[in-house]
Design a protein around this motif. Structure first.
Motif, mmCIF file in Angstrom:
data_model
loop_
_atom_site.group_PDB
_atom_site.id
_atom_site.type_symbol
_atom_site.label_atom_id
_atom_site.label_comp_id
_atom_site.label_asym_id
_atom_site.label_seq_id
_atom_site.Cartn_x
_atom_site.Cartn_y
_atom_site.Cartn_z
ATOM 1 N N PRO A 24 0.658 -1.368 -0.044
ATOM 2 C CA PRO A 24 -0.268 0.513 -0.499
ATOM 3 C C PRO A 24 0.937 1.210 0.275
ATOM 4 O O PRO A 24 0.790 2.211 -0.435
ATOM 5 N N SER A 52 -0.073 4.959 -1.921
ATOM 6 C CA SER A 52 -1.126 5.789 -1.482
ATOM 7 C C SER A 52 0.090 6.864 -0.313
ATOM 8 O O SER A 52 -0.159 7.511 -0.013
ATOM 9 N N PRO A 76 -9.434 1.164 -9.124
ATOM 10 C CA PRO A 76 -10.348 1.896 -7.650
ATOM 11 C C PRO A 76 -9.632 1.157 -6.824
ATOM 12 O O PRO A 76 -9.857 1.755 -5.234
ATOM 13 N N GLN A 77 -9.533 -0.016 -6.468
ATOM 14 C CA GLN A 77 -9.034 -0.745 -5.009
ATOM 15 C C GLN A 77 -7.449 -0.541 -4.183
ATOM 16 O O GLN A 77 -7.337 -0.766 -3.697
ATOM 17 N N GLY A 90 -6.916 2.849 -4.896
ATOM 18 C CA GLY A 90 -7.251 4.484 -3.967
ATOM 19 C C GLY A 90 -6.600 5.022 -5.516
ATOM 20 O O GLY A 90 -6.137 6.721 -5.356
ATOM 21 N N LEU A 91 -7.030 4.347 -6.324
ATOM 22 C CA LEU A 91 -6.214 5.343 -7.662
ATOM 23 C C LEU A 91 -7.617 5.534 -8.425
ATOM 24 O O LEU A 91 -8.704 4.612 -8.634
ATOM 25 N N GLN A 92 -7.620 7.094 -9.421
ATOM 26 C CA GLN A 92 -8.962 6.484 -10.557
ATOM 27 C C GLN A 92 -7.950 5.958 -11.685
ATOM 28 O O GLN A 92 -7.471 6.138 -11.970
#
Length: 605
Positions: A138, A142, A310-311, A313-315
């Protein structure tokens, strides 16, 4: 100038003092145009008068999105199957005897491939069963860059990496294995998996920069604490060793670190000295061949799946124009085939490599090199095969020349350590850099008022890629004309580039900023000269800035009041006839003495 952009991210909670230098010369080394595919349509345009003497009005950049490689899925699968067959151990020869019992783990990092993967081969050779593992850390998605807080991994590179994982998982299955995908920190996941499956060794590719090295140390420490209740497994290891062993394998360069004729701490300070020495004294090792089948597999209940963007945390990104790179080893091998063999572009690489528009002016290998979908040794062997079967010339040599730049930056990251990420660079140069965020935002968003700069920056944000030539130009503009701290540019590239790797990225930026390995101080790229030579009719500028297409060709890179007002005045003038002082002047101080040399346009590239 930048020497290698190709070349190909890790975690930010550990201080990224060491990142990859991207050599504009090397990293972007492999970038090459390609013809239209069935899925996309465009009119092919030549890159510049210097590259194509027959350039004319036919140079029209009408394509919107061009896939790289420009092949169908069926054709890429066929190429991959043929390539694996050529590089697998021959079925007519006896396979090596597997020397050990038990389970070995392969920890995939920036080596997301099967072909020429020595860590994978050694794991197979030392065990009864191989367990491939990838940790979706992560921190990679992140966290932010060290100094200026940009996203550590942008959405475009995130998507490329996930495509690479999906392709690796499929290719492993075709070889009798699978890929265990776990979300979490490697120092937590690997000991847990090793304990659950009683693995005696974790094999992985060795890295060179601080964040990766910190993780290696944590993984080693935690693996030593793993209990191994099986006496059979314990007998495999020396009595003095407890827990599970981490065995790191060198595999990120064309020349093996054990073969170069000097210790990395004594690496020559100039690339030419390095190149001449290794070319004369060192032989490139052949690719590591592997068996057709690498099983059996351990019994695993849940192998996990490749995360959706998306999982992370990105578009989810969508390339709206320009080049759209396909991640994975299958695509990487297909691009080599397409560039070398199908389109026969290798024979003219040296003449076309400085182009900026289209997929085929250069090899475009760098995204796959950076993620480890492709090994430099494989490219070397394909070049040698091409020289034997077709022709040997300056272009075939130049591909290897730029791969040597990539090696040089990797070895330099060992020599210089974290100084590669410091403001003064390896040379500890004192510079009064500005960190003006409004000026920097104009640069990164492509709103400087200089079409050649703005077009390159918009290509980067849209596609995750920029040509070698473009990287040199925008670097020079940021540090010479705007006087902005080079680390801001390096970290923005770290966030955006598909082919980001710390050694090449930061090596190139320190080189371009005059704080790294460069025998010539204060290298300056004149925008007017660069535009006249590499985009004489403004096709690249107008592709990314379509509002300029209505202007006469000679005005597209020099639009005056027809475009937005320049944010700074160029250090050496906006064209060949004028010369004025930049509003963001820079004073370079070395040892307390002013060393900024205004050597004028006569010495610019």
């Amino acid at each position: 100038m930048f020497i290698h952009h190709e070349m190909i991210p890790l975690l930010s909670s550990f201080s990224r003092w060491i990142s990859t230098p991207f050599s504009l010369t090397t990293a972007y080394l492999l970038i090459i145009p390609q013809l239209p595919t069935q899925k996309t349509h465009f009119r092919h345009c030549t890159i510049s008068a210097a590259m194509h003497s027959n350039s004319s009005s036919s140079r029209t950049a009408a394509f919107e999105v061009q896939q790289v490689p420009g092949l169908s899925e069926e054709e890429m699968d066929r190429i991959a199957e043929e390539t694996f067959r050529r590089y697998n151990m021959s079925s007519s020869l006896p396979l090596p005897v597997r020397k050990s019992k038990g389970i070995a783990i392969v920890w995939f990092r920036n080596d997301l491939r099967i072909l020429d993967n020595e860590a994978l081969f050694k794991a197979w050779l030392s065990s009864e069963a191989v367990l491939p593992v990838y940790c979706v850390d992560p921190r990679l998605f992140s966290s932010t860059t060290h100094y200026f807080g940009f996203p550590k991994t942008g959405a475009l590179r995130g998507q490329f990496l996930m495509e690479s994982l999906g392709d690796l998982k499929r290719n492993l299955k075709n070889h009798g294995l699978n890929l265990l995908i776990k979300k979490g920190k490697p120092e937590d996941i690997l000991p847990s998996v090793a304990k659950a499956y009683r693995a005696h060794t974790v094999f992985a590719q060795k890295e060179t920069c601080s964040e990766e090295l910190n993780i290696e140390r944590l993984v080693t420490r935690n693996l030593r604490r793993v209990d191994q209740p099986s006496s059979e497994v314990r007998s495999i290891k020396s009595d003095s060793i407890t827990g599970t062993k981490l065995e790191l394998i060198w595999g990120g360069s064309m020349y093996h670190i054990d073969d170069i004729p000097f210790d990395c701490k004594c690496l020559p300070g100039v690339y030419t000295q390095f190149r001449k020495s290794v070319e004369f004294k060192t032989t490139i090792r052949p690719c590591v061949k592997i068996p057709t089948k690498l099983g059996p597999l351990p019994s695993v209940t849940d192998w996990g799946s490749v995360p959706e963007i998306p999982q992370l945390g990105l578009q989810k990104p969508k390339v709206s124009k320009g080049l759209r790179f396909v991640g994975g080893e299958t695509a990487a091998m297909s691009r080599v085939h397409e560039y070398f063999w199908k389109k026969d572009l290798l024979r003219t690489y040296k003449e076309t490599r400085n182009g900026m528009l289209g997929p085929d002016y250069s090899t475009k290998f760098s995204p796959w090199l950076a993620s480890g979908n492709l090994s430099a040794r494989f490219i070397n062997e394909e070049v040698k095969r091409y020289e034997t079967e077709r022709q040997s010339n300056n272009s075939t040599y130049w591909v290897l020349f730029e791969l040597m730049w990539r090696d040089y930056f990797r070895f330099l990251s060992i020599k210089h350590g974290n100084s590669l990420f410091h403001q003064g660079g390896p040379r500890k140069v004192e510079v009064n850099w500005s960190q003006d965020h409004s000026l920097f935002d104009a640069w990164r968003n492509g709103h400087t008022g200089y079409p050649l700069i703005d077009a390159n920056m918009r290509e980067l944000s849209t596609t995750g890629f920029m040509s070698n030539r473009g990287r040199q130009i925008v670097c020079s503009f940021l540090v010479r004309d705007m006087g902005i701290d080079w680390r801001m540019g390096a970290e923005w590239f770290e966030s955006c580039l598909l082919d980001y790797d710390p050694c090449s990225n930061y090596g190139n930026w320190t080189y371009g900023a005059g704080v790294g390995n460069d025998p010539r101080e204060d290298r300056y790229f004149s925008i007017s000269k660069q535009a006249q030579k590499y985009d004489p009719e403004g096709e690249f500028a107008t592709y990314w800035l379509p509002e300029l297409r209505a202007l006469p060709k000679e005005k597209r890179n020099f639009p005056g009041l027809s475009y937005i007002k320049p944010v700074v005045v160029l250090k050496f003038g906006s064209n060949n006839k004028t010369s004025s002082k930049t509003t963001a002047s820079v004073t370079r101080t070395i040892n307390g003495e002013n060393k900024w040399k205004r050597y004028g346009n006569k010495r610019t590239p």
